[in-house]
Structures are given as C-alpha cells and as structure tokens.
Design an enzyme around this catalytic site. Structure first.
Site, mmCIF file in Angstrom:
data_model
loop_
_atom_site.group_PDB
_atom_site.id
_atom_site.type_symbol
_atom_site.label_atom_id
_atom_site.label_comp_id
_atom_site.label_asym_id
_atom_site.label_seq_id
_atom_site.Cartn_x
_atom_site.Cartn_y
_atom_site.Cartn_z
ATOM 1 N N LYS A 11 -31.299 49.966 -7.785
ATOM 2 C CA LYS A 11 -29.741 50.818 -7.955
ATOM 3 C C LYS A 11 -29.529 51.572 -8.655
ATOM 4 C CE LYS A 11 -26.247 48.426 -9.048
ATOM 5 N NZ LYS A 11 -25.342 48.488 -9.645
ATOM 6 N N ALA A 97 -28.526 47.276 -17.982
ATOM 7 C CA ALA A 97 -28.496 48.808 -17.792
ATOM 8 C C ALA A 97 -27.313 49.118 -16.595
ATOM 9 C CB ALA A 97 -30.016 49.488 -17.305
ATOM 10 N N GLY A 98 -27.007 48.271 -15.396
ATOM 11 C CA GLY A 98 -26.488 48.876 -14.680
ATOM 12 C C GLY A 98 -27.202 48.937 -13.362
ATOM 13 N N LEU A 99 -28.611 48.698 -13.229
ATOM 14 C CA LEU A 99 -29.643 48.932 -12.426
ATOM 15 C C LEU A 99 -29.802 48.357 -11.491
ATOM 16 C CD1 LEU A 99 -32.325 50.802 -15.019
ATOM 17 C CD2 LEU A 99 -30.432 51.688 -13.372
ATOM 18 N N GLY A 100 -29.371 47.094 -11.595
ATOM 19 C CA GLY A 100 -29.465 45.805 -10.932
ATOM 20 C C GLY A 100 -30.665 44.948 -10.518
ATOM 21 N N GLY A 102 -31.892 42.090 -11.644
ATOM 22 C CA GLY A 102 -31.194 41.294 -12.054
ATOM 23 C C GLY A 102 -31.021 40.764 -10.151
ATOM 24 N N SER A 104 -31.598 42.158 -7.205
ATOM 25 C CA SER A 104 -32.481 43.089 -6.785
ATOM 26 C C SER A 104 -33.547 41.695 -6.737
ATOM 27 C CB SER A 104 -33.520 44.238 -7.061
ATOM 28 O OG SER A 104 -34.358 44.995 -5.762
ATOM 29 N N ASP A 136 -23.853 42.088 -6.577
ATOM 30 C CA ASP A 136 -24.667 43.236 -6.384
ATOM 31 C C ASP A 136 -25.565 42.836 -4.905
ATOM 32 O OD1 ASP A 136 -23.492 44.438 -7.294
ATOM 33 O OD2 ASP A 136 -24.513 44.774 -9.136
#
Length: 296
Positions: A11, A97-100, A102, A104, A136
């Site tokens: 995300k 990376a701030g991409l979620g 873990g 997800s 998240d």
C-alpha cells in the site's frame, strides 16, 4: 497436498498526518491508503508437526517475531485448530519501506488460514485480530482505497480511483522502522515547535475522489521530519519531479518514495533514470481490490 495461495499487496499513503500521542501510547493519524500492484506471493499447506508454524522466505527477523507467526498464534486462539502449517513466501515488497508488507502478510495469513482449515471466523473477529496485530493490518480487509484514522484501526472504505501511474524507489542502505520514525517525529516537534498545516478528513477524501494529483495538498508528516536528515529521500523526490511527476510522497514512515505521472512514457523514463541510482525501482499502478485466497 492441498495448498492455498494469495497475493499480498503493498500500500501507499497518499496523505499521512501524524497527530498527538494518545493515552494508549499510539499516535492519532489521518491517512489515505491506496493498494498497489506490488505483491508478495504467499502459499500455505499443512505439515506433519502438530502446533508448528514454519515460515520459508527472505525475512530479516526470527520466525516468532514475524507477523505471519503472530497471526497464526491469534488464529489458533480463536479457532482451536492445532495442525502444523508451512508458509512459503516470495518476498517482493521491501522491508522498512513504509509499504505495509508485514501488515499485508499478516492479513493474508489470516485469510489463507481460513481457506486451508475451513474454520469460520466472523468479519468482526478478523478485524479485532487485525487491529491487535498492527495498526495497518485492518486496511487489507477492505477495498483498494480507504480513509484511515484513529491509530489505524478506523477504516472508511472508498471507491478506488483507477489509473494512477506511479514509480516507486527505495534507497538501498536506508530502512526506517516504524517505532524509530514516531520517536523522531516527536523529537522533531519538540525541537522545531512548528505547527503543520492540516487537511480535514472530508477535504482529503474529496481531493482523492475528484481532484487531480497535480493539485493535491497532501503531505506526509514523516517526510517533513526526515527529508533534511535523510538526504536520499529528498533526492528521490526531486528526481521524480524533474522526470515529470505531478505529485511525490513518502509512503508510511518510509523509506520508499513514489511519484505519480500522467503518462506511461514519463513514468517509464523516470524509472530508467532512477534505476541509475537505486537498485529498487518499480513501475506500479493503483488496484481496485485486495486479492482473495485460492486453492491450488
């Protein structure tokens, strides 16, 4: 042997305001989440060791610290299943990376556990487990886009806007843990005592649904905090703008930076240019829904 697979998406945070610390120790946030077509592929099957949870994949942490492992533990507690399970994970979403990634993975683990075991868990229970696993995680039980508030557990699903063309890059040597990021925001505010402009929730949603990214007033509190300290973040943002991006932002607490483009050609040119500097550069698009689990 029956296996269940799922694509676990990343995300982006198009907007992320970090507010004050709450009585429970978490920070109040307001954010706009968008799922994108960068996926980890996850498979699960039963193994012969009752009560075990084996995780195969490129992870930088011990198995018991993995959110997949914690999701299995919670699921066992809610359903009583005891069979051993093995997860095989092809990681494509980078860490810190701030991409979620873990988060997800944790949501995807709950989904494929239900499919594999046949155990029924209500949506309310799933969302409770998701919130317990991480701020998240609940988002990944909704659609492709959402307004997120509270500490992340209050999720308002939105009609996803299709067609965002983006380029995503992450500095090789820079990873920022979420806990570290919040500590640095608190310290930065004490030192600078600056009051940031604020986008109201209704305005955020309206800009997303009806506005052009070139006119967005979105920002990321973490980026405002980090961009002077972590020079590669600002460098990526500037390169994206120089390559034709109409909006750039840091996702989550970083360290991945994305740019939105109006044409495929400009996005492809930007990817080529950034690839000269960074090993992780991806062309991505927004997706309208979160993938479901399938038996294979």
């Amino acid at each position: 042997m029956e296996k269940v697979e799922i694509l676990s998406p990343a995300k982006l945070n198009f907007h992320l305001h970090v507010g004050d610390t709450r009585p429970d120790g978490f920070h109040e946030i307001l954010s706009l989440f968008q799922a994108v077509d960068l996926y980890d592929r996850m498979e699960i099957f039963f193994n012969e060791n009752s009560g075990s949870c084996v995780i195969e994949g490129d992870f930088p942490c011990a198995p018991e610290d993995n959110l997949i492992y914690k999701a299995v533990t919670l699921f066992r507690g809610h359903t009583g299943f005891t069979e051993g399970v093995t997860f095989q994970v092809d990681k494509k979403i980078p860490f810190e990376a701030g991409l979620g990634g873990g988060s997800s993975n944790a949501a995807s683990a709950l989904k494929i556990l239900m499919k594999l075991t046949g155990r029924k868990v209500s949506r309310e229970q799933l969302l409770e487990m998701a919130a317990e696993l991480g701020s998240d995680v609940p988002f990944f039980f909704y659609g492709g886009a959402a307004a997120v508030s509270g500490r992340g557990e209050v999720v308002e699903s939105l009609d996803p806007v299709s067609g965002f063309i983006m380029v995503l890059a992450k500095p090789e040597s820079l990873g920022i843990s979420t806990a570290q990021a919040y500590r640095e925001v608190d310290l930065w505010r004490k030192v600078n005592q600056e009051k940031q402009s604020y986008v109201e929730k209704e305005d955020m949603i309206d800009q997303y649904l009806h506005g052009s990214p070139a006119e967005w007033t979105f920002y990321n509190t973490f980026f405002e905090t980090f961009k002077k300290q972590y020079k590669p973040l600002e460098f990526i943002s500037n390169l994206l703008y120089d390559s034709g991006a109409v909006f750039t932002g840091l996702s989550g607490s970083g360290s991945a930076v994305f740019g939105i483009f109006l044409t495929e050609d400009k996005a492809e040119s930007a990817k080529t240019r950034l690839s000269e500097y960074f090993p992780f550069v991806e062309r991505i698009i927004s997706i309208n829904s979160i993938p479901t689990a399938n038996v294979i």
